[in-house]
Scaffold this motif. Structure first.
Motif, PDB file in Angstrom:
ATOM      1  N   SER A 110       0.859  -1.180   0.000  1.00 11.98           N
ATOM      2  CA  SER A 110       0.000   0.000   0.000  1.00 11.98           C
ATOM      3  C   SER A 110       0.897   1.232   0.000  1.00 11.98           C
ATOM      4  O   SER A 110       1.975   1.227   0.604  1.00 11.98           O
ATOM      5  CB  SER A 110      -0.935   0.014   1.208  1.00 11.98           C
ATOM      6  N   GLY A 111       0.466   2.286  -0.716  1.00 13.07           N
ATOM      7  CA  GLY A 111       1.324   3.451  -0.833  1.00 13.07           C
ATOM      8  C   GLY A 111       0.566   4.717  -1.137  1.00 13.07           C
ATOM      9  O   GLY A 111      -0.648   4.718  -1.355  1.00 13.07           O
ATOM     10  N   SER A 157       4.806   5.400  -3.272  1.00 10.76           N
ATOM     11  CA  SER A 157       5.840   5.016  -2.314  1.00 10.76           C
ATOM     12  C   SER A 157       5.130   4.490  -1.083  1.00 10.76           C
ATOM     13  O   SER A 157       4.213   5.142  -0.561  1.00 10.76           O
ATOM     14  CB  SER A 157       6.717   6.211  -1.942  1.00 10.76           C
ATOM     15  N   GLY A 158       5.507   3.306  -0.621  1.00  9.81           N
ATOM     16  CA  GLY A 158       4.770   2.747   0.495  1.00  9.81           C
ATOM     17  C   GLY A 158       5.465   1.611   1.181  1.00  9.81           C
ATOM     18  O   GLY A 158       6.691   1.492   1.160  1.00  9.81           O
ATOM     19  N   VAL A 159       4.662   0.754   1.772  1.00  7.15           N
ATOM     20  CA  VAL A 159       5.140  -0.370   2.564  1.00  7.15           C
ATOM     21  C   VAL A 159       4.745  -1.670   1.874  1.00  7.15           C
ATOM     22  O   VAL A 159       3.579  -1.845   1.495  1.00  7.15           O
ATOM     23  CB  VAL A 159       4.551  -0.352   3.986  1.00  7.15           C
ATOM     24  N   ALA A 160       5.711  -2.559   1.708  1.00  4.04           N
ATOM     25  CA  ALA A 160       5.457  -3.867   1.110  1.00  4.04           C
ATOM     26  C   ALA A 160       5.816  -4.954   2.113  1.00  4.04           C
ATOM     27  O   ALA A 160       6.805  -4.841   2.840  1.00  4.04           O
ATOM     28  CB  ALA A 160       6.273  -4.047  -0.165  1.00  4.04           C
ATOM     29  N   GLY A 217      -4.422  -2.458   4.982  1.00  5.80           N
ATOM     30  CA  GLY A 217      -3.607  -1.264   5.035  1.00  5.80           C
ATOM     31  C   GLY A 217      -4.258  -0.246   5.961  1.00  5.80           C
ATOM     32  O   GLY A 217      -5.474  -0.033   5.891  1.00  5.80           O
ATOM     33  N   HIS A 218      -3.469   0.366   6.837  1.00  6.18           N
ATOM     34  CA  HIS A 218      -4.001   1.320   7.811  1.00  6.18           C
ATOM     35  C   HIS A 218      -3.076   2.523   7.911  1.00  6.18           C
ATOM     36  O   HIS A 218      -1.869   2.421   7.653  1.00  6.18           O
ATOM     37  CB  HIS A 218      -4.127   0.685   9.194  1.00  6.18           C
ATOM     38  N   SER A 246       0.737   9.604  11.773  1.00  5.94           N
ATOM     39  CA  SER A 246       1.942   9.653  10.941  1.00  5.94           C
ATOM     40  C   SER A 246       2.480   8.285  10.565  1.00  5.94           C
ATOM     41  O   SER A 246       3.484   8.194   9.854  1.00  5.94           O
ATOM     42  CB  SER A 246       3.051  10.439  11.680  1.00  5.94           C
ATOM     43  N   LEU A 247       1.835   7.223  11.041  1.00  7.41           N
ATOM     44  CA  LEU A 247       2.343   5.870  10.816  1.00  7.41           C
ATOM     45  C   LEU A 247       1.493   5.159   9.769  1.00  7.41           C
ATOM     46  O   LEU A 247       0.276   5.004   9.933  1.00  7.41           O
ATOM     47  CB  LEU A 247       2.307   5.082  12.126  1.00  7.41           C
ATOM     48  N   ARG A 248       2.152   4.722   8.686  1.00  2.00           N
ATOM     49  CA  ARG A 248       1.470   3.920   7.667  1.00  2.00           C
ATOM     50  C   ARG A 248       1.862   2.455   7.860  1.00  2.00           C
ATOM     51  O   ARG A 248       3.039   2.140   8.030  1.00  2.00           O
ATOM     52  CB  ARG A 248       1.859   4.385   6.262  1.00  2.00           C
TER      53      ARG A 248
END
Length: 276
Positions: free
Chosen positions: A82-83, A94-97, A109-110, A114-116
């Motif tokens: 998710s990004g 740009s995100g987290v995988a 995805g949450h 400030s925290l993804r």
């Protein structure tokens, strides 16, 4: 003379001897010579052979993505991402995988202030593992309050969704030092945001000494920010389950030297082997 208690305590039962390897890495999106850096990232990860991989500042652009590029070479066909729109490329995310050798049965995805967070339930060969990949967008030194607020909100969610027999892993870039209040909230050095949830810091438990800085001025990509050397990337595991599941056995830094003359990222990666 007081009697020395048996080790380990009986409430863990017989300790698990097998392990899973977790790696987390902020891979710096599409900044700099990203194609050359990606080759260095791949070479480093091929040597590490993680079972579960969390990438922060990973990227996706149309049908192309870092996960797709890495999946086959790493033997990690299962992934979730998710990004948000990337600063360096408006056509990219740009995100987290979260990537895995083993099937991913569900994902969420949450955003907690400030925290993804990209969450994944992974169905491994010896049972399920709950993984929360995280990146903290409040990254300046003076944004501790925003990071604390985000950690509190995340902990409430993580506690509600955890299962007492499932290892719980939180990995990623928190942009905070180990002695910061936001990390103390997670590791039990400050009052826990939610009763019944605290985490082991894999580097502290099993890193073998040293500060374990993942942001280092020895790295040419990092030195431009003029920060001191810092440990800001973490693999955290909830208090061990039955058999010590989730307990860190070993931890190490990766990506600390150039590959083909280039540093893979502005962060070093962190690797941990946990009981599983």
């Amino acid at each position: 003379m007081a009697q020395v208690p048996d080790i380990p305590p009986q409430f863990y039962g017989e300790l698990i001897e097998t392990s899973a390897r977790i790696v987390t890495w902020n891979v710096w999106g599409l900044y700099g010579p990203w194609q050359e850096r990606e080759a260095a990232i791949l070479a480093t990860l091929e040597s590490a052979r993680p079972d579960i991989l969390v990438l922060t500042e990973s990227w996706a652009r149309g049908a192309d993505s870092q996960c797709r590029r890495l999946a086959d070479r790493l033997g990690m066909p299962h992934h979730a991402f998710s990004g948000v729109t990337a600063q360096e490329d408006e056509a990219a995310l740009s995100g987290v995988a979260v990537m895995s050798r083993w099937p991913i049965s569900s994902t969420e995805g949450h955003t907690f202030g400030s925290l993804r967070v990209q969450s994944a339930r992974i169905d491994g060969p010896r049972g399920r593992i709950q993984v929360h990949g995280a990146v903290m967008d409040a990254w300046w030194l003076d944004e501790s309050q925003a990071r604390q607020d985000a950690v509190r909100a995340f902990c409430a969610h993580a506690h509600a969704s955890q299962h007492e027999r499932t290892p719980l892993v939180v990995a990623g870039d928190f942009n905070a030092d180990p002695d910061s209040e936001e990390m103390r909230l997670l590791t039990g050095r400050a009052a826990a945001p939610v009763k019944g949830l605290s985490f082991y810091d894999a580097w502290e438990v099993a890193g073998g000494g040293g500060r374990g800085c993942t942001w280092s001025n020895a790295n040419r990509w990092a030195v431009q920010l003029l920060w001191p050397d810092r440990r800001i990337d973490y693999i955290l595991t909830a208090a061990p389950r039955r058999g010590g599941a989730g307990h860190p056995l070993a931890a190490a830094l990766l990506g600390t030297a150039p590959v083909g003359g280039i540093y893979p990222s502005d962060h070093y990666a962190l690797q941990a082997d946990i009981r599983y």
